[in-house]
Design an enzyme around this catalytic site. Structure first.
Site, PDB file in Angstrom:
ATOM      1  N   CYS A  60       0.823  -1.209   0.000  1.00 35.03           N
ATOM      2  CA  CYS A  60       0.000   0.000   0.000  1.00 35.03           C
ATOM      3  C   CYS A  60       0.861   1.264   0.000  1.00 35.03           C
ATOM      4  CB  CYS A  60      -0.939  -0.003   1.195  1.00 35.03           C
ATOM      5  SG  CYS A  60      -0.169  -0.516   2.744  1.00 35.03           S
ATOM      6  N   HIS A  75      -3.064   6.212   4.190  1.00 33.12           N
ATOM      7  CA  HIS A  75      -1.659   6.580   4.280  1.00 33.12           C
ATOM      8  C   HIS A  75      -1.468   7.963   3.657  1.00 33.12           C
ATOM      9  CE1 HIS A  75      -1.087   2.657   5.661  1.00 33.12           C
ATOM     10  NE2 HIS A  75      -0.395   2.108   4.702  1.00 33.12           N
TER      11      HIS A  75
END
Lengths: 355, 355, 355, 355
Positions: D150, D243
């Site tokens: 990710c 994120h």
């Protein structure tokens, strides 16, 4: 001036272990002589410890080597502090007692042995006489004394003076506890970020059971039958240190908040009378501010810091019911500090001496 | 099929305003026709809103212009939702009622006017008849209906069915509330990071007062004198949405948890009978898991999401006392969703129609 | 032994004010003689302060009354510490300087006045000679010395020794800052719970501008043209104290991490040479642990606690680029501690004396 | 209209597993046919899953039984999604490929096998032809396709269109990542409350390595030598999903932010051209607000929610260096959503069909 006693701290790199190290660094007669650990044996303390408390690793401790948890290596140790985790603690503590060591335990394993004190020095100091029975029955020279669960102490300390002086019908408690009470790694972050984590029936029940035992061991000034009903609902949230507890108390007759305040404010115990070094002037510090106590601002109350329980929000709910709130530093008063205070009482009463 | 009603949302960019916008985007017959605001008048909604909820700004709303809070500009509006802050709300809501608008308010300003309903549609639906008295007394064509404080609803919704069917002596409540209940900017971050923030006497008291009024307006199945004693201790912590409430209930006679569970599980109200679009199948969803409800996992319970209160941890403390825990989505069931459900009831009962 | 100097702390109940109070409580020759405040004038300090730091309000300060911010009331004060907010600080500080007071300011208002030092005592101590020019030009007996933004210090302190010894092409910085840097009430909780809050262009730019000025005032050992390019991207998250900064440095020629480590490790400044009481042994403490520094564990590094910047994660990105990470205690080294250290340097250099 | 494909989700109760379940509930032609798990085999999904995402367990899935991770039990399954943890994933995925299943893996174990695609469908779609080589070399009917970490995707998605069109010298990245990226139990709470947790060299390095491979597989429009230098410094903080990445890019020649904005804004990939059901209109959504993107408000961007990366804060640092910031939903675009999009591309290209 007392002779210096050497202490061994089991689980010395854990969250309670570090508070023992921190507090003993300035203790007048108990010094850290042995740092026991598990995964980190052979390494310097500072290198392996996770110092999740205030200040820094004391200089004289930083380079001490972490050593095995073995009574045979502790010839010059006079006292054992054992904040070991549940399950692991029980047999280890027995082994140390067999080897003649006084063991002060913050672990649950022996808390309900009938010959083991569950000691809050201000509240049930006379229970240390169980040690005599314990030695006789178990045929060992050492002994085990336990301190209660931090959560139980946060309620028991303010409840005890009330219970000694008034006839209580029931007390209903809700706790909002900090993460350090569960050790490290402890609570997964995804359980507490943007959440309230209930601790469940088992934790609720042990809290109630410990408070019940402690209250039943107080010296009461009232004629009562002791059949108090207790309820506790326990939680953790994303605070690091400090347990917050809302305590409703219902009495058997009408009560006034003012009298309860007087009772709490004037409460002193044996450690205060004996001026034990780790005893705060007042075990209970009262606040009358509307939005206090708060965990962040009150957990370090008292002198030594963290040894006083801050109580506030005293309020009359109805003629027989009052509400109060407490904040306790769970790893200080609720664990390491309570353990050191217990040791001081035991020293004073002749149960611990230079070996 | 009902005719479509146009709604104006006052304070439409606030934390409750956005839940109105979100929920009405999929409403069968109430559509957002007017977005009222203050600082952001003249700008497209999407540009100025702080969308602190799930999903995204509905496409058909994104470009709508935020307009002034002025009844004279709202000719084609049929219903006003008013989640305005305390103090600001009161006079504005009166002005709208004078101009003939039905006003559903989530604000405290009129909650204790004797001719204004304090409505939880499942619990005291008959109180909407106060509107007739209100119109007569105040000589206005519109009306004001209020919904209770989110905190009060989190306790009142599970307490009401119990109160209707059992004789309760007292209930002692502790809340652990989320930040969105205080609006934006609301609570300073330094008050809640690594802390528990007590909300103080004033908040405790208004919670108790609202629950008392709501319970006193239920239709009871038991012969009782209504003199329930209530206590509440309220807090905020660093959760975003969802209030968690620990509720102890003491009865006037012995009680069994099983009967309480049955009562809560079978509870349905007028909105369920009328199959109102925003009514969840069950206003109360029971869980029997040991560590549930939790704020993160249960605040969006029900269908529409966030409209059911999740209740669990039912436990017998002693023969007359039980404990239960609730989680309520404070800005949905506790505010916008409750407001929409109230509007639907009022439509069904003929109090709101195309103007 | 120096004569004791009396200090007044402006904004004494604020987040930097309390660090001044805490640190000066154990200072060898600067004592708190005057606590200035705004909303809380006339009240005892302990009653109005929000003690968001370690320890407790010093006993000798607890009952001191908070007084107005008025130079005419400060006859026996020798030095002014001014952590006033932007905008408010500027004119107040000028007034004090006119009245003959030495003013150490943590506020931005005068940081770019060409005759006002922007002082980090280890880095650009010779800039205090600007005071002479300042007095002459402004015709006042007192003076103003400023300390840089905490964020700028977190990067400037490790960058300065590198910049003095190497030819740097550019440095690209990303900060993860704590809440206390924004004061109280400061950042709304809903902005940082489950979020990262960018501080925006203005904050990024002032960070860059301050670092640039500080570096340009260092004494360089290399022949270079000073045209360093800097970039900063700044954020706050839900930490209470301590700024975390990732600093990439690209050099004009090949570099080795080892040499940078040597340079940082051996760095000492004027305060270390003069053994100023608030100077840590090392302004920069290096760590070589893979997951350090961390805000929680390193913000209080050094002696006095919080005065050393912890630097770690030194790593070679490519032949000309290295990466390092710093943690600085924003309200200690980055504000109050930096202010006290500045005062000590000024005392030593004869700029501050008993008035 | 395509024929419906049945998917098995390995690790279906994990944090990525639940996003597969959530997203596939509304998929036009891929349906969940098999929920594989480990500890919870034999139990209904809803009872054992920790639903740490939006919405609720889809009704048709709630009662499905969790079953063993065994290819022999999956006769009617057409496609395998494997978000298994590192180490566990490798051999399991191989076994499934041997049994003839197409395996879409979010695990690192095969990411650097030279015959296994590391696929972001918008960026390196042509790498799926590696499957042919893979089948030949490994002699299996099925195949393994992986999706990147990710963290790597959060940088690679905005970097790729820039890299395709400009000559980049280096990129220096700092990440502020969420907890869900580490799975459950994952990060201990005491590591992230009031803290920033560095993930260390290993995590930094694998991020760089994956971005490098992905960029090297893009189709470039510029004549360049591919020797890009990358640096990454990675962290977790107490956010749940999303994120946040600060990305500095230095070019080999002067650059203008405007051209970069154009490049990012106009970027579309194969999935957009093919109108794949899980492809967002724009893989990159640009924001020009000063304090955006933010994790809380931007992680669910795009349609399907969470499939667009939000990029903002574009700014010129110097003539050759720009700064940008991205927010990516780590368990959606960065894992499950990326996996579903990969499956759709593979279906479209004839690599997956009804078995």
């Amino acid at each position: 001036m007392r002779r210096t006693l050497k202490a061994a701290i089991l689980g010395s790199t854990g969250l309670v272990g570090i508070e023992y190290v921190r507090m003993l660094a300035s203790h007048p007669y108990i010094k850290v002589g042995y740092l026991a650990g598990k995964g980190s044996v052979g390494k310097p303390y500072e290198e392996v410890v996770r110092w999740q408390t205030v200040g820094q690793v004391p200089r004289e401790i930083a380079d001490m080597e972490v050593k095995p948890t073995d009574p045979k290596l502790m010839d010059d140790v006079d006292i054992i502090f054992s904040p070991l985790p549940q399950g692991a603690a029980g047999p280890v503590e027995e082994e140390f007692a067999k080897h003649g060591f006084p063991v002060i335990s913050n672990s649950p394993d022996h808390r309900f042995d009938p010959d083991v004190p569950l000691l809050i020095p201000e509240i049930n100091p006379h229970t240390i006489s169980l040690i005599d029975k314990q030695r006789e029955r178990r045929d060992w020279r050492g002994f085990i004394v336990t301190t209660p669960l931090c959560t139980a102490q946060g309620a028991a300390i303010p409840l005890a003076p009330i219970y000694m002086n008034f006839r209580i019908d029931s007390s209903l408690i809700t706790t909002i506890q900090s993460l350090s009470g569960a050790g490290y790694p402890g609570i997964p972050s995804l359980d507490v970020v943007d959440n309230v984590l209930p601790l469940g029936d088992n934790y609720d029940n042990k809290t109630v059971k410990e408070i019940s035992r402690i209250l039943s061991e107080t010296k009461r000034m009232v004629n009562d039958d002791n059949n108090l009903s207790l309820g506790a609902t326990t939680h953790r949230i994303a605070t690091i240190h400090g347990h917050y507890e809302v305590i409703y108390v219902t009495f058997k007759e009408d009560v006034s908040v003012e009298k309860i305040i007087e009772t709490l404010d004037s409460f002193r115990g044996e450690p205060q009378k004996l001026k034990l070094p780790t005893a705060p002037d007042k075990p209970i510090l009262l606040t009358n501010q509307d939005a206090r106590p708060q965990v962040y601002f009150d957990r370090w109350a008292g002198d030594p810091p963290g040894m006083s329980v801050v109580v506030g929000r005293l309020s009359q709910i109805n003629r027989r019911t009052i509400r109060l709130v407490s904040v306790i530093h769970n790893t200080v008063r609720g664990a390491a500090g309570g353990g050191i205070l217990a040791a001081e009482l035991l020293v004073e009463k002749g149960y611990i001496d230079k070996r």
